[in-house]
Design an enzyme around this catalytic site. Structure first.
Site, PDB file in Angstrom:
ATOM      1  N   ALA B  92      38.470  48.610  35.897  1.00  0.00           N
ATOM      2  CA  ALA B  92      39.730  47.891  35.772  1.00  0.00           C
ATOM      3  C   ALA B  92      39.884  46.932  36.940  1.00  0.00           C
ATOM      4  O   ALA B  92      39.713  47.318  38.082  1.00  0.00           O
ATOM      5  CB  ALA B  92      40.897  48.873  35.768  1.00  0.00           C
ATOM      6  N   ASP B  93      40.207  45.679  36.650  1.00  0.00           N
ATOM      7  CA  ASP B  93      40.524  44.788  37.769  1.00  0.00           C
ATOM      8  C   ASP B  93      42.015  44.893  38.066  1.00  0.00           C
ATOM      9  O   ASP B  93      42.724  45.681  37.453  1.00  0.00           O
ATOM     10  CB  ASP B  93      40.096  43.348  37.448  1.00  0.00           C
ATOM     11  CG  ASP B  93      40.825  42.802  36.248  1.00  0.00           C
ATOM     12  OD1 ASP B  93      40.506  41.676  35.828  1.00  0.00           O
ATOM     13  OD2 ASP B  93      41.700  43.497  35.691  1.00  0.00           O
ATOM     14  N   SER B  94      42.502  44.084  39.006  1.00  0.00           N
ATOM     15  CA  SER B  94      43.870  44.291  39.477  1.00  0.00           C
ATOM     16  C   SER B  94      44.885  44.041  38.368  1.00  0.00           C
ATOM     17  O   SER B  94      45.910  44.726  38.288  1.00  0.00           O
ATOM     18  CB  SER B  94      44.163  43.402  40.677  1.00  0.00           C
ATOM     19  OG  SER B  94      43.697  42.107  40.415  1.00  0.00           O
TER      20      SER B  94
END
Lengths: 131, 139
Positions: B92-94
């Site tokens: 997951a990215d931000s």
């Protein structure tokens, strides 16, 4: 012209970090207004809140490669404008459905009951010539 | 020490500054009972609160959080999401993290402040934060 003078623009973000922060704030504000949007345009049968969330995230991700804080501010300004247009009911239902609900294939997901009994052959036939 | 009713709401008879009714839950896990009964000595409120938060995240909350994370990141079924898996390791990215927090807000009916949202890094953090907010709401 008068409208342009009324709108207050916040000063530009100094760093990329601040621009990121503003992006997340904008995303949070958009997600928090999803329930009222679904209520205004009566989207309950067409789409779920989590689908709308993914659509918003996809739009933000389209510009994720930008590194200039001023450009990011400009994009956020446009996003905020779009969001306020939608929440103050300046748009109509077909705008929302066409712009944010309909997928890339150009077709709404098979929500209509008449599509449930369609055969696989017909589905493929409608989609493309070569299957 | 505590009286349980099977169905709707439970009341804990406990030190006054912690008395609260957890409307969101129908049963109190054994972990919470243990933390209360261990505090026979007079604790400072701060340390007591820390003790409670570190061991009090109901497994069903963690389960729900895991489900939401899996659906959001479109993980296959054989990828295991445990309490201590970080969002970054799951891919997951931000922006995904913020989206997961928003999905949890919607699922549990809470509002997470920004500073608390920044500090969420693992599934366990999220579950603990949700617990804290649920209790605050129903207190």
């Amino acid at each position: 012209m008068a409208f342009a003078m009324r709108v207050k623009v916040p000063p530009n973000s100094a760093t990329l970090q601040e621009a990121r922060h503003r992006t997340f704030d904008f995303f949070r504000a958009a997600c928090r207004s999803i329930p009222s949007i679904m209520d205004i345009y009566n989207l309950y049968d067409v789409v779920t809140p989590s689908q709308l969330r993914s659509t918003i995230a996809a739009e933000i991700r389209k510009n994720a490669h930008i590194s200039n804080p001023k450009v990011i501010d400009m994009l956020l300004f446009k996003g905020m404008e779009e969001l306020s247009n939608i929440t103050e009911h300046a748009k109509q239902r077909h705008h929302i459905i066409g712009q944010y609900v309909v997928g890339n294939q150009g077709l709404v997901q098979d929500v209509a009951t008449k599509d449930e009994n369609i055969s696989k052959f017909l589905k493929n036939f409608y989609k493309t010539n070569y299957f | 020490m505590a009286a349980f009713t099977g169905a709707s709401s439970t009341t804990l008879i406990s030190p006054p500054h912690i008395s609260r009714q957890c409307l969101a839950s129908t049963r109190i896990s054994g972990l919470k009972m243990v933390s209360f009964s261990n505090s026979g000595r007079s604790n400072l409120p701060v340390s007591f609160r820390r003790l409670q938060i570190s061991c009090a995240a109901k497994p069903e909350t963690v389960e729900k959080v895991c489900d939401i994370v899996k659906k959001q990141l479109a993980l296959k079924d054989d990828v295991s999401v445990a309490g201590d898996s970080k969002f970054a390791t799951l891919g997951a990215d931000s922006l995904d993290t913020v989206e997961i927090v928003m999905a949890l807000e919607e699922a549990f009916g809470i509002t997470v402040e920004e500073e608390s949202a920044q500090s969420i890094a693992t599934v366990q953090d999220a579950a603990d934060l949700i617990e804290k907010l649920c209790e605050k709401d129903s207190a």
